[in-house]
Design a protein around this motif. Structure first.
Motif, PDB file in Angstrom:
ATOM      1  N   GLY A 151      48.722  39.090  41.530  1.00 24.95           N
ATOM      2  CA  GLY A 151      47.409  38.710  42.038  1.00 24.95           C
ATOM      3  C   GLY A 151      47.515  37.714  43.178  1.00 24.95           C
ATOM      4  O   GLY A 151      48.625  37.358  43.608  1.00 24.95           O
ATOM      5  N   VAL A 152      46.368  37.250  43.629  1.00 20.89           N
ATOM      6  CA  VAL A 152      46.321  36.360  44.795  1.00 20.89           C
ATOM      7  C   VAL A 152      47.012  35.020  44.496  1.00 20.89           C
ATOM      8  O   VAL A 152      47.496  34.344  45.396  1.00 20.89           O
ATOM      9  CB  VAL A 152      44.846  36.176  45.243  1.00 20.89           C
ATOM     10  N   SER A 153      47.083  34.669  43.195  1.00 24.76           N
ATOM     11  CA  SER A 153      47.696  33.388  42.833  1.00 24.76           C
ATOM     12  C   SER A 153      49.201  33.383  43.085  1.00 24.76           C
ATOM     13  O   SER A 153      49.823  32.317  43.015  1.00 24.76           O
ATOM     14  CB  SER A 153      47.407  33.059  41.365  1.00 24.76           C
ATOM     15  N   ALA A 156      49.152  45.472  43.167  1.00 23.73           N
ATOM     16  CA  ALA A 156      48.543  44.209  43.609  1.00 23.73           C
ATOM     17  C   ALA A 156      47.033  44.303  43.452  1.00 23.73           C
ATOM     18  O   ALA A 156      46.469  45.395  43.400  1.00 23.73           O
ATOM     19  CB  ALA A 156      48.902  43.943  45.065  1.00 23.73           C
ATOM     20  N   THR A 157      46.408  43.137  43.383  1.00 25.29           N
ATOM     21  CA  THR A 157      44.942  43.122  43.374  1.00 25.29           C
ATOM     22  C   THR A 157      44.447  43.217  44.824  1.00 25.29           C
ATOM     23  O   THR A 157      45.205  42.980  45.772  1.00 25.29           O
ATOM     24  CB  THR A 157      44.384  41.828  42.757  1.00 25.29           C
ATOM     25  N   ARG A 158      43.174  43.510  44.941  1.00 26.09           N
ATOM     26  CA  ARG A 158      42.601  43.560  46.290  1.00 26.09           C
ATOM     27  C   ARG A 158      42.650  42.186  46.950  1.00 26.09           C
ATOM     28  O   ARG A 158      42.872  42.082  48.149  1.00 26.09           O
ATOM     29  CB  ARG A 158      41.160  44.066  46.202  1.00 26.09           C
ATOM     30  N   GLN A 181      39.431  50.022  41.543  1.00 27.97           N
ATOM     31  CA  GLN A 181      38.325  50.906  41.934  1.00 27.97           C
ATOM     32  C   GLN A 181      38.498  51.448  43.346  1.00 27.97           C
ATOM     33  O   GLN A 181      38.249  52.615  43.606  1.00 27.97           O
ATOM     34  CB  GLN A 181      37.025  50.105  41.866  1.00 27.97           C
ATOM     35  N   THR A 182      38.918  50.589  44.270  1.00 28.26           N
ATOM     36  CA  THR A 182      39.092  51.033  45.647  1.00 28.26           C
ATOM     37  C   THR A 182      40.573  51.138  46.007  1.00 28.26           C
ATOM     38  O   THR A 182      40.931  51.213  47.174  1.00 28.26           O
ATOM     39  CB  THR A 182      38.382  50.065  46.623  1.00 28.26           C
ATOM     40  N   GLY A 183      41.420  51.157  44.976  1.00 29.20           N
ATOM     41  CA  GLY A 183      42.856  51.333  45.180  1.00 29.20           C
ATOM     42  C   GLY A 183      43.346  52.505  44.361  1.00 29.20           C
ATOM     43  O   GLY A 183      42.639  53.497  44.189  1.00 29.20           O
ATOM     44  N   ILE A 216      46.695  37.643  37.457  1.00 26.79           N
ATOM     45  CA  ILE A 216      45.560  38.531  37.775  1.00 26.79           C
ATOM     46  C   ILE A 216      44.422  38.220  36.801  1.00 26.79           C
ATOM     47  O   ILE A 216      44.628  38.229  35.583  1.00 26.79           O
ATOM     48  CB  ILE A 216      45.980  40.018  37.644  1.00 26.79           C
ATOM     49  N   SER A 217      43.233  37.967  37.342  1.00 32.96           N
ATOM     50  CA  SER A 217      42.132  37.546  36.456  1.00 32.96           C
ATOM     51  C   SER A 217      41.603  38.693  35.606  1.00 32.96           C
ATOM     52  O   SER A 217      41.229  38.509  34.450  1.00 32.96           O
ATOM     53  CB  SER A 217      40.987  36.953  37.285  1.00 32.96           C
ATOM     54  N   GLY A 218      41.562  39.908  36.184  1.00 33.14           N
ATOM     55  CA  GLY A 218      41.016  41.044  35.438  1.00 33.14           C
ATOM     56  C   GLY A 218      39.567  41.313  35.796  1.00 33.14           C
ATOM     57  O   GLY A 218      38.731  41.593  34.930  1.00 33.14           O
ATOM     58  N   ILE A 239      50.349  37.596  32.317  1.00 29.04           N
ATOM     59  CA  ILE A 239      50.927  36.264  32.530  1.00 29.04           C
ATOM     60  C   ILE A 239      49.892  35.481  33.327  1.00 29.04           C
ATOM     61  O   ILE A 239      49.558  35.854  34.456  1.00 29.04           O
ATOM     62  CB  ILE A 239      52.261  36.355  33.303  1.00 29.04           C
ATOM     63  N   ASN A 240      49.341  34.429  32.732  1.00 28.68           N
ATOM     64  CA  ASN A 240      48.216  33.743  33.366  1.00 28.68           C
ATOM     65  C   ASN A 240      48.111  32.322  32.827  1.00 28.68           C
ATOM     66  O   ASN A 240      48.403  32.075  31.647  1.00 28.68           O
ATOM     67  CB  ASN A 240      46.911  34.518  33.071  1.00 28.68           C
ATOM     68  N   THR A 241      47.682  31.402  33.656  1.00 26.10           N
ATOM     69  CA  THR A 241      47.477  30.015  33.194  1.00 26.10           C
ATOM     70  C   THR A 241      46.189  29.894  32.373  1.00 26.10           C
ATOM     71  O   THR A 241      46.022  28.929  31.630  1.00 26.10           O
ATOM     72  CB  THR A 241      47.361  29.061  34.404  1.00 26.10           C
TER      73      THR A 241
HETATM   74  P1  FAD Z   1      41.458  35.938  41.064  1.00 20.97           P
HETATM   75  O1  FAD Z   1      40.259  36.582  40.482  1.00 20.97           O
HETATM   76  O2  FAD Z   1      41.247  34.750  41.925  1.00 20.97           O
HETATM   77  O3  FAD Z   1      42.391  35.548  39.835  1.00 20.97           O
HETATM   78  C1  FAD Z   1      43.562  34.819  39.946  1.00 20.97           C
HETATM   79  C2  FAD Z   1      44.114  34.630  38.529  1.00 20.97           C
HETATM   80  O4  FAD Z   1      45.375  34.001  38.602  1.00 20.97           O
HETATM   81  C3  FAD Z   1      43.231  33.762  37.644  1.00 20.97           C
HETATM   82  O5  FAD Z   1      43.032  34.414  36.399  1.00 20.97           O
HETATM   83  C4  FAD Z   1      44.049  32.487  37.441  1.00 20.97           C
HETATM   84  O6  FAD Z   1      43.857  31.913  36.163  1.00 20.97           O
HETATM   85  C5  FAD Z   1      45.457  32.999  37.597  1.00 20.97           C
HETATM   86  N1  FAD Z   1      46.417  31.994  38.082  1.00 20.97           N
HETATM   87  C6  FAD Z   1      46.224  31.066  39.056  1.00 20.97           C
HETATM   88  N2  FAD Z   1      47.366  30.372  39.271  1.00 20.97           N
HETATM   89  C7  FAD Z   1      48.286  30.892  38.409  1.00 20.97           C
HETATM   90  C8  FAD Z   1      49.670  30.620  38.161  1.00 20.97           C
HETATM   91  N3  FAD Z   1      50.347  29.682  38.854  1.00 20.97           N
HETATM   92  N4  FAD Z   1      50.297  31.322  37.192  1.00 20.97           N
HETATM   93  C9  FAD Z   1      49.637  32.290  36.487  1.00 20.97           C
HETATM   94  N5  FAD Z   1      48.338  32.584  36.696  1.00 20.97           N
HETATM   95  C10 FAD Z   1      47.675  31.922  37.649  1.00 20.97           C
HETATM   96  N6  FAD Z   1      40.047  44.213  43.141  1.00 20.97           N
HETATM   97  C11 FAD Z   1      41.158  44.917  42.793  1.00 20.97           C
HETATM   98  O7  FAD Z   1      42.122  44.358  42.278  1.00 20.97           O
HETATM   99  N7  FAD Z   1      41.205  46.258  43.032  1.00 20.97           N
HETATM  100  C12 FAD Z   1      40.178  46.946  43.594  1.00 20.97           C
HETATM  101  O8  FAD Z   1      40.303  48.159  43.786  1.00 20.97           O
HETATM  102  C13 FAD Z   1      39.002  46.221  43.955  1.00 20.97           C
HETATM  103  N8  FAD Z   1      37.950  46.855  44.485  1.00 20.97           N
HETATM  104  C14 FAD Z   1      36.817  46.140  44.770  1.00 20.97           C
HETATM  105  C15 FAD Z   1      35.686  46.790  45.238  1.00 20.97           C
HETATM  106  C16 FAD Z   1      34.524  46.089  45.494  1.00 20.97           C
HETATM  107  C17 FAD Z   1      33.324  46.841  46.002  1.00 20.97           C
HETATM  108  C18 FAD Z   1      34.494  44.703  45.285  1.00 20.97           C
HETATM  109  C19 FAD Z   1      33.224  43.921  45.537  1.00 20.97           C
HETATM  110  C20 FAD Z   1      35.589  44.032  44.824  1.00 20.97           C
HETATM  111  C21 FAD Z   1      36.787  44.719  44.568  1.00 20.97           C
HETATM  112  N9  FAD Z   1      37.911  44.079  44.079  1.00 20.97           N
HETATM  113  C22 FAD Z   1      38.996  44.817  43.723  1.00 20.97           C
HETATM  114  C23 FAD Z   1      38.004  42.599  44.023  1.00 20.97           C
HETATM  115  C24 FAD Z   1      37.784  42.021  42.635  1.00 20.97           C
HETATM  116  O9  FAD Z   1      36.407  41.826  42.427  1.00 20.97           O
HETATM  117  C25 FAD Z   1      38.512  40.668  42.481  1.00 20.97           C
HETATM  118  O10 FAD Z   1      38.091  39.803  43.483  1.00 20.97           O
HETATM  119  C26 FAD Z   1      40.046  40.764  42.519  1.00 20.97           C
HETATM  120  O11 FAD Z   1      40.515  41.768  41.684  1.00 20.97           O
HETATM  121  C27 FAD Z   1      40.621  39.421  42.063  1.00 20.97           C
HETATM  122  O12 FAD Z   1      41.990  39.409  42.311  1.00 20.97           O
HETATM  123  P2  FAD Z   1      42.943  38.380  41.574  1.00 20.97           P
HETATM  124  O13 FAD Z   1      42.955  38.654  40.106  1.00 20.97           O
HETATM  125  O14 FAD Z   1      44.248  38.445  42.309  1.00 20.97           O
HETATM  126  O15 FAD Z   1      42.310  36.954  41.928  1.00 20.97           O
END
Ligand code: FAD
Length: 311
Positions: free
Chosen positions: A200-202, A225-227, A243-245, A258-260, A277-279
Motif C-alpha cells: 500500500g501507500v504506506s 499494489a493499491t491505487r 475495482q479499477t485494477g 493496505i487499509s482495505g 500486515i498493518n499497524t
Molecule cells: P490507505 O488507505 O492510506 O491505508 C494505508 C494503510 O497502511 C493503513 O491501514 C495504515 O494503518 C497502514 N500503515 C501505515 N503505516 C504502516 C506501517 N509502517 N506498517 C504497516 N502498516 C502501515 N484502490 C485500490 O487499491 N484499487 C482500486 O482498483 C481502486 N479503485 C478506485 C476507484 C475509485 C472510483 C475510487 C474513488 C477509489 C479507488 N481506489 C482503489 C482507492 C481506494 O479508495 C483507497 O484510497 C486505496 O485503496 C487506499 O490505498 P492504501 O490501502 O494503500 O492506503
C-alpha cells in the motif's frame, strides 16, 4: 450444439487463463470447442488441444487477426456463431473489447464478468464494485459471455483434442495496428498467480516497494499494489489490484500496509487466504484477514525475508 471458447494468448503462448475459461464453459453442459485466432499460432493451438474437456480446437490464422483486434475477431466470430449456443471469452482486454461488439452485432445481451456458472443460462456476476453478487438468468437462444478466469479452477491436462484449420482469408479490419508498448517482467502474472504480495501507500516510496518485491521474489509470488500506491508513483499501473485494477484470486494474498478500502477489496474477493500486515488492528483488511500481523511493515517484512533466506 456446443460452446465456443476464445483462447487467450500472447506472444505465441497460451495464457493459463484459457484452462480456467474452459473449466467454466464446461459447466454450461455442452461440448467445448476452443477457437485460436491469430497469426503463427500453431503452438498455441497444440497447447489448447491438451486442455481436459476440449472437444475440438479450431484455428483461424490471418494477418488481420494477428493483433486480435475486436473488429477482426468479431467478423470471424460472426461466421462461427450459428454453430454455437454460447460464445465465451475471458474478462481480460481482448474479451472485454470483442464480446460486447459481437453481442451487439447478434442483437444479444452479453453477460459479463461471470464468477459462477449454475447451468446453461444462469450465472453469478459481481455488482456495486464487488460488494454484491447478482444471479442472472438468460433466456436468450444464444449467450455471449465473459468469464472472470481467476474465479474458476483450471481444467487439467487431457486430449489431445483434434485441431482443425478454418478459413480466415475473408477477415479484415479498418483499424490499423500501430504499436504495442509492453512491460517486461519475470514475475508471475498477477491475474493467475497462486501467491500475491501487495503493498500500500504506506510503503512510502518506489525504493520501499523493493522490499515488497523482494518478499514476493522469495515466495515466487506476483506483486500487487493499491491505487494509492500507484497514484503516488511507487508501483506501476499494471500492478494495481481492485475495482479499477486487476481482479486476483490467489491461494494466498499477503497485504502489506493496505487499509482495505472497498475498491481494493473488490479485487481480492477470490483470495483463499489473506495475511495482513498493518499497524492498525482496526483496519478493514485486518478484520477480514485469516492471519493479521500487527506492527510496522518495515520491521515485520525484513524479518520475514531474513527467515525465508535461512530456509
Ligand atoms: P490507505 O488507505 O492510506 O491505508 C494505508 C494503510 O497502511 C493503513 O491501514 C495504515 O494503518 C497502514 N500503515 C501505515 N503505516 C504502516 C506501517 N509502517 N506498517 C504497516 N502498516 C502501515 N484502490 C485500490 O487499491 N484499487 C482500486 O482498483 C481502486 N479503485 C478506485 C476507484 C475509485 C472510483 C475510487 C474513488 C477509489 C479507488 N481506489 C482503489 C482507492 C481506494 O479508495 C483507497 O484510497 C486505496 O485503496 C487506499 O490505498 P492504501 O490501502 O494503500 O492506503
Amino acid at each position: 450444439m456446443a460452446t465456443l471458447v476464445l483462447a487467450d494468448h500472447d506472444l505465441g503462448q497460451l495464457s493459463p487463463a484459457t484452462a480456467r475459461i474452459v473449466a467454466a464453459a464446461a459447466q454450461l453442459g455442452a461440448p467445448v470447442d476452443v477457437l485460436v485466432a491469430g497469426a503463427g499460432v500453431d503452438a498455441v493451438a497444440s497447447c489448447a488441444a491438451a486442455i481436459e474437456g476440449v472437444a475440438k480446437v479450431r484455428v483461424a490464422q490471418s494477418q488481420a487477426l494477428a493483433t486480435l483486434s475486436p473488429e477482426a475477431l468479431t467478423t470471424l466470430l460472426l461466421t462461427l456463431a450459428p454453430q454455437y449456443d454460447a460464445i465465451v471469452a475471458g474478462s481480460a482486454a481482448v474479451g472485454r473489447d470483442a464480446m460486447p461488439r459481437l453481442a451487439a452485432k447478434l442483437d444479444l445481451m452479453p453477460v459479463t464478468d461471470i464468477v459462477a456458472v449454475h447451468g446453461p443460462g444462469r450465472f453469478d456476476r459481481p455488482i456495486y464494485a464487488g460488494n454484491a453478487i447478482e444471479t442472472v438468468a438468460s433466456s436468450q437462444a444464444k449467450n455471449v459471455l465473459t468469464i472472470r478466469a481467476a474465479a474458476f479452477r483450471p481444467a487439467g491436462q487431457g486430449g489431445p483434442a483434434p485441431i482443425e484449420a478454418i478459413d480466415a482469408s475473408d477477415v479484415s479490419a479498418l483499424a490499423r495496428f500501430v504499436a504495442a508498448h509492453r512491460t517486461e517482467s519475470d514475475v508471475p502474472d498477477l491475474a493467475t498467480a497462486q501467491i500475491v504480495v501487495g503493498g500500500g501507500v504506506s510503503v512510502g516510496s518506489a525504493e520501499g516497494f523493493k522490499l515488497i518485491e523482494k518478499l514476493a521474489h522469495q515466495l515466487g509470488a506476483a506483486v500487487g499494489a493499491t491505487r494509492a500506491a500507484v497514484d503516488a508513483g511507487y508501483a506501476p499501473n499494471d500492478w494495481q489490484v481492485g475495482q479499477t485494477g486487476k481482479i486476483i484470486a490467489p491461494d494466498l494474498y499477503i497485504a502489506i500496509g493496505i487499509s482495505g478500502a472497498l475498491q481494493h477489496l473488490a479485487g481480492i474477493q477470490g483470495a483463499k487466504k489473506i495475511i495482513a500486515i498493518n499497524t492498525d488492528p482496526e483496519a478493514p483488511l485486518v478484520k477480514i484477514a485469516d492471519v493479521a500481523l500487527i506492527g510496522d511493515l518495515f520491521t515485520i517484512v525484513p524479518a520475514l525475508i531474513a527467515d525465508l533466506e535461512k530456509q
